[in-house]
Write a protein that holds these residues in place. Structure first.
Motif, PDB file in Angstrom:
ATOM      1  N   VAL A   1      13.204 -14.925   2.252  1.00 50.10           N
ATOM      2  CA  VAL A   1      14.663 -15.288   0.804  1.00 50.10           C
ATOM      3  C   VAL A   1      14.385 -13.961   0.451  1.00 50.10           C
ATOM      4  O   VAL A   1      13.438 -13.885  -0.809  1.00 50.10           O
ATOM      5  CB  VAL A   1      14.533 -16.122   0.659  1.00 50.10           C
ATOM      6  N   ASP A   2      15.427 -13.559   0.358  1.00 44.47           N
ATOM      7  CA  ASP A   2      15.345 -12.368  -0.546  1.00 44.47           C
ATOM      8  C   ASP A   2      14.491 -11.456  -0.843  1.00 44.47           C
ATOM      9  O   ASP A   2      14.323 -10.501   0.763  1.00 44.47           O
ATOM     10  CB  ASP A   2      15.349 -12.547  -2.426  1.00 44.47           C
ATOM     11  N   CYS A   3      13.592 -10.931  -1.282  1.00 50.14           N
ATOM     12  CA  CYS A   3      13.072  -9.878  -1.309  1.00 50.14           C
ATOM     13  C   CYS A   3      11.119 -10.683  -1.385  1.00 50.14           C
ATOM     14  O   CYS A   3      10.213  -9.942  -1.150  1.00 50.14           O
ATOM     15  CB  CYS A   3      12.435  -9.051  -2.838  1.00 50.14           C
ATOM     16  N   TYR A   4      11.294 -12.199  -0.672  1.00 48.56           N
ATOM     17  CA  TYR A   4      10.206 -12.889  -0.985  1.00 48.56           C
ATOM     18  C   TYR A   4       9.828 -13.279   0.436  1.00 48.56           C
ATOM     19  O   TYR A   4      10.857 -13.679   1.588  1.00 48.56           O
ATOM     20  CB  TYR A   4      10.471 -14.007  -1.515  1.00 48.56           C
ATOM     21  N   GLY A   5       8.719 -12.932   1.139  1.00 50.95           N
ATOM     22  CA  GLY A   5       8.669 -14.214   2.413  1.00 50.95           C
ATOM     23  C   GLY A   5       6.929 -14.530   2.288  1.00 50.95           C
ATOM     24  O   GLY A   5       6.375 -14.195   1.593  1.00 50.95           O
ATOM     25  N   HIS A   6       6.299 -14.631   3.531  1.00 46.32           N
ATOM     26  CA  HIS A   6       4.893 -15.499   3.792  1.00 46.32           C
ATOM     27  C   HIS A   6       4.966 -15.301   5.332  1.00 46.32           C
ATOM     28  O   HIS A   6       5.663 -15.985   6.331  1.00 46.32           O
ATOM     29  CB  HIS A   6       4.915 -16.494   2.967  1.00 46.32           C
ATOM     30  N   VAL A   7       3.761 -15.987   5.332  1.00 44.23           N
ATOM     31  CA  VAL A   7       2.826 -15.793   6.494  1.00 44.23           C
ATOM     32  C   VAL A   7       2.070 -16.803   6.923  1.00 44.23           C
ATOM     33  O   VAL A   7       1.112 -16.716   5.804  1.00 44.23           O
ATOM     34  CB  VAL A   7       2.555 -14.524   7.526  1.00 44.23           C
TER      35      VAL A   7
ATOM     36  N   PHE B   1      14.345  -4.792   4.698  1.00 44.71           N
ATOM     37  CA  PHE B   1      13.363  -4.193   4.498  1.00 44.71           C
ATOM     38  C   PHE B   1      12.069  -5.095   4.514  1.00 44.71           C
ATOM     39  O   PHE B   1      11.544  -5.730   4.841  1.00 44.71           O
ATOM     40  CB  PHE B   1      13.135  -3.625   3.627  1.00 44.71           C
ATOM     41  N   THR B   2      12.669  -7.102   3.772  1.00 46.43           N
ATOM     42  CA  THR B   2      12.478  -8.153   3.875  1.00 46.43           C
ATOM     43  C   THR B   2      11.771  -8.324   5.456  1.00 46.43           C
ATOM     44  O   THR B   2      10.814  -9.288   5.688  1.00 46.43           O
ATOM     45  CB  THR B   2      13.045  -8.965   3.212  1.00 46.43           C
ATOM     46  N   PRO B   3      12.513  -8.455   6.404  1.00 47.29           N
ATOM     47  CA  PRO B   3      11.774  -8.955   7.646  1.00 47.29           C
ATOM     48  C   PRO B   3      11.327  -8.532   8.658  1.00 47.29           C
ATOM     49  O   PRO B   3      10.876  -8.305   9.653  1.00 47.29           O
ATOM     50  CB  PRO B   3      13.492  -9.566   8.316  1.00 47.29           C
ATOM     51  N   ALA B   4      11.729  -7.292   8.590  1.00 47.32           N
ATOM     52  CA  ALA B   4      11.170  -5.982   8.785  1.00 47.32           C
ATOM     53  C   ALA B   4       9.835  -6.291   8.919  1.00 47.32           C
ATOM     54  O   ALA B   4       8.696  -6.353   9.199  1.00 47.32           O
ATOM     55  CB  ALA B   4      11.303  -4.893   9.081  1.00 47.32           C
TER      56      ALA B   4
ATOM     57  N   SER C   1      -7.581 -14.107  11.109  1.00 46.85           N
ATOM     58  CA  SER C   1      -6.043 -14.946  11.650  1.00 46.85           C
ATOM     59  C   SER C   1      -6.022 -15.606  10.067  1.00 46.85           C
ATOM     60  O   SER C   1      -7.050 -15.769   9.465  1.00 46.85           O
ATOM     61  CB  SER C   1      -5.907 -15.109  12.546  1.00 46.85           C
ATOM     62  N   LEU C   2      -4.757 -15.772   9.805  1.00 42.93           N
ATOM     63  CA  LEU C   2      -4.318 -16.508   8.548  1.00 42.93           C
ATOM     64  C   LEU C   2      -4.624 -18.263   8.460  1.00 42.93           C
ATOM     65  O   LEU C   2      -4.023 -18.261   8.065  1.00 42.93           O
ATOM     66  CB  LEU C   2      -3.183 -16.266   8.137  1.00 42.93           C
ATOM     67  N   ARG C   3      -4.915 -18.817  10.111  1.00 43.07           N
ATOM     68  CA  ARG C   3      -5.676 -20.028   9.956  1.00 43.07           C
ATOM     69  C   ARG C   3      -5.838 -21.140   8.570  1.00 43.07           C
ATOM     70  O   ARG C   3      -5.611 -21.655   8.438  1.00 43.07           O
ATOM     71  CB  ARG C   3      -6.375 -20.492  11.035  1.00 43.07           C
ATOM     72  N   HIS C   4      -6.254 -20.039   7.682  1.00 41.13           N
ATOM     73  CA  HIS C   4      -6.559 -20.868   6.881  1.00 41.13           C
ATOM     74  C   HIS C   4      -6.140 -21.076   5.288  1.00 41.13           C
ATOM     75  O   HIS C   4      -6.328 -20.719   4.406  1.00 41.13           O
ATOM     76  CB  HIS C   4      -8.034 -20.659   6.157  1.00 41.13           C
ATOM     77  N   GLY C   5      -4.918 -19.915   5.286  1.00 37.37           N
ATOM     78  CA  GLY C   5      -4.480 -19.465   4.473  1.00 37.37           C
ATOM     79  C   GLY C   5      -3.041 -19.044   4.294  1.00 37.37           C
ATOM     80  O   GLY C   5      -2.361 -18.835   5.504  1.00 37.37           O
ATOM     81  N   LEU C   6      -2.243 -18.971   3.085  1.00 37.09           N
ATOM     82  CA  LEU C   6      -0.839 -18.352   3.758  1.00 37.09           C
ATOM     83  C   LEU C   6      -0.748 -16.950   3.440  1.00 37.09           C
ATOM     84  O   LEU C   6      -1.403 -16.356   1.689  1.00 37.09           O
ATOM     85  CB  LEU C   6      -0.190 -19.420   2.881  1.00 37.09           C
ATOM     86  N   LEU C   7      -0.511 -15.995   3.882  1.00 35.93           N
ATOM     87  CA  LEU C   7      -0.376 -14.692   2.952  1.00 35.93           C
ATOM     88  C   LEU C   7       1.274 -14.532   2.284  1.00 35.93           C
ATOM     89  O   LEU C   7       2.746 -14.581   2.938  1.00 35.93           O
ATOM     90  CB  LEU C   7       0.171 -13.538   3.483  1.00 35.93           C
ATOM     91  N   SER C   8       1.130 -14.751   1.190  1.00 35.21           N
ATOM     92  CA  SER C   8       2.958 -14.884   0.238  1.00 35.21           C
ATOM     93  C   SER C   8       3.384 -13.391   0.214  1.00 35.21           C
ATOM     94  O   SER C   8       2.256 -11.813  -0.784  1.00 35.21           O
ATOM     95  CB  SER C   8       2.542 -14.928  -0.596  1.00 35.21           C
ATOM     96  N   ILE C   9       4.517 -12.456   0.388  1.00 46.10           N
ATOM     97  CA  ILE C   9       4.640 -11.053  -0.134  1.00 46.10           C
ATOM     98  C   ILE C   9       5.987 -11.424  -1.513  1.00 46.10           C
ATOM     99  O   ILE C   9       7.301 -11.865  -1.284  1.00 46.10           O
ATOM    100  CB  ILE C   9       5.207 -10.133   1.199  1.00 46.10           C
TER     101      ILE C   9
END
Length: 269
Positions: free
Chosen positions: A189-195, A227-230, A250-258
């Motif tokens: 969303v906007d300039c923010y994202g997470h995986v 640029f955010t979805p990329a 992997s990120l199986r135990h965490g959330l990577l926030s951008i």
């Protein structure tokens, strides 16, 4: 079989098989590029297109026998499909019910005026055929749901979330758990994202979204720059490769926030 193997071995230059040779061999023996590529890799011969993968992936690790399902071919789904095809993932199933509209132009990789009104998955299949004909694409013009999910995800080794609705994401997470299939999730969303990555039996997406199941549309209100979805799609593809190759953490135990305005952060979840 012996004839094509011998011929492939005779056309190698410094351990590599060029694209022009691949085309010629496929035509000579009336086989697909995918088949010819598999024959080469079985004999330790690397198609030249994968030369820059070589330091990361061994011949044994090449992904030509992998099957990945991408659910959603919009904001970051197109980037995901493109990157997976360039990596050499052998079979991609791409699921999306929608066609391209003008408001997609600012951020969706596969969109352009030339494909207005075209099914997104059909455009994705054509794009993959252009950049890596060794990859098989199964385009599915359907909306994912809990009711049809098991059938749509059949045969998947891993599923990638390119969706935009929380309720459908939660249904996808539930079906992946039912099928014991890993799910790589991304959102923007906007300039923010997470995986995040949900391994079989995990509840990563429910932890994230259970209280927000009915909250929709904030991404449309705040917008989505190109640029955010990329960025988020690239991180999702990195997660896919780590899981398929059993390499790295992997990120199986965490959330990577951008936060592409102010920085990056990693949170446990």
């Amino acid at each position: 079989m012996d004839d094509i193997c011998s011929y492939v071995e005779s056309r190698v230059d410094d351990g590599l098989l060029s694209w022009s040779e691949q085309q010629a061999i496929a035509e000579k023996f009336d086989v697909s590029i995918a088949y010819m590529e598999a024959v080469a890799l079985e004999r330790g011969i690397l198609p030249a297109r994968y030369l820059r993968n070589q330091q990361m992936f061994s011949f044994r690790d090449q992904l030509c026998c992998s099957h990945v399902v991408v659910v959603g071919c919009g904001d970051f789904g197109g980037y995901i499909v493109e990157a997976l095809a360039r990596l050499g993932v052998g079979h991609l199933t791409v699921i999306d019910p929608d066609c391209f509209e003008e408001h997609d132009f600012n951020r969706q990789l596969l969109s352009s005026p030339a494909v207005l009104g075209c099914d997104k998955v059909a455009v994705a299949a054509r794009r993959v055929a252009e950049i890596n004909p060794a990859v098989t694409v199964t385009p599915v013009v359907k909306a994912f749901s809990k009711r049809n999910g098991v059938g749509l995800l059949a045969g998947a080794q891993i599923v990638v979330d390119g969706l935009g609705r929380i309720d459908v994401r939660l249904d996808l997470a539930a079906v992946c758990n039912e099928m014991d299939v890993p799910l790589v999730h991304g959102a923007i969303v906007d300039c923010y994202g997470h995986v995040a990555t949900q391994m079989p039996g995990g509840r990563s997406l429910h932890t994230l979204y259970d209280k927000h199941r009915r909250q929709q549309g904030i991404e449309n209100a705040l917008g989505k720059p190109s640029f955010t979805p990329a960025m988020i799609a690239s991180l999702e593809v990195a997660e896919v490769s780590k899981i398929l190759l059993n390499q790295g953490e992997s990120l199986r135990h965490g959330l990577l926030s951008i936060d592409l305005r102010d920085g990056y952060r990693h949170n446990n979840c």
